[in-house]
Design a protein around this motif. Sequence first.
Motif, short mmCIF file in Angstrom:
data_model
loop_
_atom_site.label_atom_id
_atom_site.label_comp_id
_atom_site.label_asym_id
_atom_site.label_seq_id
_atom_site.Cartn_x
_atom_site.Cartn_y
_atom_site.Cartn_z
N LEU A 86 38.97 52.83 47.87
CA LEU A 86 39.86 52.20 46.90
C LEU A 86 39.05 51.92 45.65
CD1 LEU A 86 42.50 50.90 46.00
CD2 LEU A 86 41.81 48.81 47.17
N SER A 87 39.34 52.69 44.62
CA SER A 87 38.60 52.59 43.37
C SER A 87 39.50 51.93 42.32
CB SER A 87 38.17 53.98 42.89
OG SER A 87 37.47 53.90 41.68
N LEU A 88 39.04 50.85 41.74
CA LEU A 88 39.85 50.07 40.81
C LEU A 88 39.29 50.16 39.41
CD1 LEU A 88 40.36 46.86 42.97
CD2 LEU A 88 41.99 48.71 42.61
N LYS A 89 40.18 50.50 38.48
CA LYS A 89 39.84 50.56 37.06
C LYS A 89 41.01 49.98 36.29
CE LYS A 89 38.41 53.64 33.32
NZ LYS A 89 38.15 55.05 32.92
N SER A 90 40.82 48.81 35.74
CA SER A 90 41.92 48.14 35.04
C SER A 90 41.33 47.11 34.08
CB SER A 90 42.86 47.46 36.03
OG SER A 90 43.84 46.70 35.37
N LYS A 91 41.79 47.14 32.86
CA LYS A 91 41.20 46.25 31.86
C LYS A 91 41.68 44.82 32.00
CE LYS A 91 44.68 47.24 28.29
NZ LYS A 91 44.90 47.71 26.91
N VAL A 132 35.50 50.03 45.44
CA VAL A 132 34.70 50.30 44.25
C VAL A 132 35.36 49.61 43.06
CG1 VAL A 132 33.75 52.06 42.72
CG2 VAL A 132 33.96 52.52 45.17
N LEU A 133 34.62 48.75 42.39
CA LEU A 133 35.08 48.14 41.14
C LEU A 133 34.46 48.94 40.00
CD1 LEU A 133 34.61 44.35 42.03
CD2 LEU A 133 36.53 45.85 42.53
N LYS A 134 35.21 49.91 39.50
CA LYS A 134 34.65 50.82 38.49
C LYS A 134 34.55 50.15 37.12
CE LYS A 134 35.37 55.12 38.30
NZ LYS A 134 35.96 56.47 38.13
N PHE A 194 38.99 38.05 41.64
CA PHE A 194 38.92 37.85 43.08
C PHE A 194 39.48 39.05 43.83
CE2 PHE A 194 43.19 36.50 42.12
CZ PHE A 194 43.94 37.01 43.16
N ILE A 195 38.99 39.21 45.05
CA ILE A 195 39.55 40.15 46.02
C ILE A 195 39.53 39.47 47.37
CG2 ILE A 195 39.33 42.40 47.12
CD1 ILE A 195 37.89 43.39 44.65
N HIS A 196 40.62 39.55 48.08
CA HIS A 196 40.75 38.91 49.39
C HIS A 196 41.18 39.97 50.39
CE1 HIS A 196 42.01 35.16 51.78
NE2 HIS A 196 42.12 36.20 52.57
N VAL A 197 40.35 40.23 51.38
CA VAL A 197 40.64 41.28 52.36
C VAL A 197 40.53 40.71 53.75
CG1 VAL A 197 40.08 43.62 53.09
CG2 VAL A 197 39.56 42.90 50.77
N PHE A 198 41.54 40.92 54.61
CA PHE A 198 41.43 40.44 55.98
C PHE A 198 42.21 41.33 56.92
CE2 PHE A 198 45.00 38.15 54.20
CZ PHE A 198 45.94 38.11 55.21
N ARG A 254 39.45 45.93 58.95
CA ARG A 254 38.68 46.28 60.14
C ARG A 254 37.60 47.31 59.87
NH1 ARG A 254 38.23 49.64 64.23
NH2 ARG A 254 39.47 51.17 63.13
N VAL A 255 37.89 48.29 59.00
CA VAL A 255 36.92 49.37 58.79
C VAL A 255 36.22 49.27 57.44
CG1 VAL A 255 38.12 50.96 60.33
CG2 VAL A 255 38.74 50.90 57.91
N LEU A 256 36.44 48.20 56.70
CA LEU A 256 35.74 48.05 55.42
C LEU A 256 34.25 47.90 55.67
CD1 LEU A 256 35.85 47.65 52.34
CD2 LEU A 256 36.03 45.20 52.78
N LYS A 257 33.47 48.74 54.99
CA LYS A 257 32.03 48.75 55.21
C LYS A 257 31.24 48.41 53.95
CE LYS A 257 32.31 52.32 58.81
NZ LYS A 257 33.74 52.62 58.71
N GLN A 258 31.65 48.99 52.82
CA GLN A 258 30.78 48.88 51.65
C GLN A 258 31.55 48.45 50.42
OE1 GLN A 258 28.51 52.44 51.03
NE2 GLN A 258 27.28 52.14 52.86
N LEU A 259 30.83 47.78 49.54
CA LEU A 259 31.33 47.36 48.24
C LEU A 259 30.40 47.93 47.17
CD1 LEU A 259 33.00 45.48 46.30
CD2 LEU A 259 31.29 43.72 46.78
#
Length: 868
Positions: free
Chosen positions: A567-572, A588-590, A597-601, A638-643
């Motif tokens: 999930l790649s995010l690009k937004s001004k 990915v915060l491009k 903030f980001i909240h993932v569960f 569950r499968v989120l690994k990297q930021l």
Amino acid sequence: MGPRKKTSKLQSSVGSIVEEHALTSFERKDYINELSHEVLCHIFRYLPMKDIMCMECLSRKLREAVSLYLRVIKIVDLCAGRWWEYMPSGFTDRSFLILLKKMPDLEQLYGLHPRYLERRRVRGYEAFSIPGVLEALQACPNLLGLETSHLELVEAIWNYMPQVHILGKFRNRNGAFPIPAENKLTIPVTAKLQTLHLVGVNVPEIPCVSMLRHLYLKWVRLTKPQPFKDFLCVNLRSFVMRNCAGPTNSLKYVPLVTGLASARNLEQLELVRVPFLGGLIQHVVEDSWRSGGFRNLHTIVFGACKNALEVDLGYLIITAARRLHELRIQPSLTKDGVFSALKMAELEFPQFETLHLGYVDDFLLQCKMSHLELVKYGLADVIENPGIITDIGIKVVNEVFTNIKYLLIYNCPHLHNPHQWITDHSRWSRLVDLTLVRCHAIRLESFCHFVELLPCLEFICLDQMFREPPKGCARVGLSAGTGIGVSSALVSNQNASNDNNQHHHPNEANMPPAPPPVNNINNNQRQQEHDDLSKARPRVAVRRKRMADKSTSTSDPVTEDDHIQVLSLKSKNLVGITLTNCGITDLVLKDCPKMMFIHVFHNQDENHTALNQSKVQLSDGPSSPQPLKQTFYSTRCRVLKQLKIERAPIVNRFDFAQCKKLDMDQVLDQILRMPPERNRIIYMRPMQQIDSIALERQLFQGPYPYHIAVVHEFSNPPNIHNKVRIRSWMDTIANICQELIKYEFFPETTRKDDVNMYPKYPWGRDIYTLEGIVDGAPYSMITDFPWLRTLRAADPNSYARCDFEDDESTTIYAPRRKGQLSADICMETIGEEISECRQSKKGVFQRVVVLFLHHCDMPGEPVDDDYI
């Protein structure tokens, strides 16, 4: 010289005696009794009634003042403005009568919320009963209205005191489902009230109540065969009917709809599980729109109305187009045709802001009862299927509702390419909040492109999206995550089964929980552990291999890596994103210059996910208004690994909870390598054992230009007390450092990207440990925060807030309890420590980072937590 010394002592002794006598006289002087009755009565206006009554027994002067005050008072509030609480306990029929007899001019009585009332008087027993309350009220000849929440009391008032108005909102407090048999209310035609809010009540019928403006019915059983035959409330502005047990015959709802059309000022119409006759609303609108029926609606909600037709909804929307603000549409009406018809009508919706497609009521999402049980208790027989709207339909939605601000889409499995929703004529230039739930077929690449196309988007909430494919798809040539050939429900159930059964380490069930830190460990022992670790395990840069799961999709077990989904995010303008049960592996915060903030569960109980809020909450702190925080939430994916953070400079809060495969070392390194433009707090709830010694070495030895604190919290069930309170003082610590660097020419510390410069503990930092117990659970904080120890040990100053609930026994550090409200005040307290640091030429960092580790999920199973 001798006599002079004696004289000095004598004068000093006499002076102290005179001063003590003057002080005693001052303390004994009763200034309250010197005030006039008028001044005392003016003071009473600002006191709760409970405190006023207590003053009656303090002195004769106060008793006279209280009596005078009660004699002229016209408005009394027994709950002191806190309408959600109960009135003071201890009243009996006799004492309540005595009180009200002292108020002959009483006109409005608020807060008549008794915790319990007897139905009738009991001979020889001093009780608080309904007849006793009525007698006391009747002793007030000028009484015009009262506020209460007691069902039997309000019915008695309607019967015996019909001239009295019910003030404010009548809300019963003992509502429940299944509906309790003892909760009964008969509404007379003569009832004088404006707002009736009933939950879990048996009501014979809804009559014609001319004064009624707001009617809210939830879990209400309508016991008469024709409960709406006399329904006519011409002044009605809000009508909400949710999950009520009414007649099953659709024809019996005709008087309800015609009565609503007669309410020309109706603004809010919410019908959930109301089995009105299909096509009925269409015909009523046709007959009434010329005379203003339904033309002032600003909120329309249809949920689980099994007979509702597209024309019913369409006619309402067209009639209310000029004022419509919010629209929530049940799945059976979430179709392309509804919006195509609205487009052909060539209407404008100048005030429209909120659209919820596939709307399902919270009660149905959260309820543990089966469909048959709900029907047994009288609710309508309705089974909702997913919405069938497609990308073409959403594209038309964009063209019809061009000014939309808030969009929520629930369980629409036929949506695939969000970037195709944008048209040249409408780019949703005002959309600020987007929520997608259980839209499994939406393609991740298209969604990333879609976010980039929205110019004003600020908040994203994704729930059960981008599900990871079942293991073995690649071997048999299936395209993962598309849902082709498989129903959405089947995919959901299969994935849920995989979550529960397939992805656990074979020894996880036998893993012991993480032990709390040893309370008496000292820094020398910790230093020895770190030195031993450095000898035994030299630092080696190793790229961790992605974790693999075992699959049983074929006859032989297959080891297959998780399907990579980025999930790649690009937004001004994007401020925050919330991810729940999403199958992404990389985030990915491009380019997100305003990302906060980001909240993932990962939620184990997917079928009962609450969707009662489409807007992201930016603060989980106290109820008082808080400044907007730059936050990153990541929980239960569950499968989120990297930021990966390419450009998101102002994120200052990161939350990762129950992300089982999260690469903690990689994520922490990414966050701490960000330029120190903000203070940052990282909240994690790992689901596996952590080598705390190695973790501390990574953070404190690394090239990170921050003061760092690692907090280990062991409360279970989780307590967020420490987490929330840390945010109230970590900025103060950083502000002190910034003041010293900017105005006091304090040296600023730097760190170089060379771990060999700091080979041994404490790695060039002043590290210490704070330990204690909060609410019965131990915590430990390892940190190099400057000033904190001195501030914690300081005595309260003149700014101290003694009424503040926190102290060092309930949290790590309570600055408000000590009066340390700002950096300037704190610098007065730590003046000596600042001087010592200046002399030793000891520098400080400008920014701080807190890593908060909650260990409640350590055994590998997520703990239920209302906070996330």
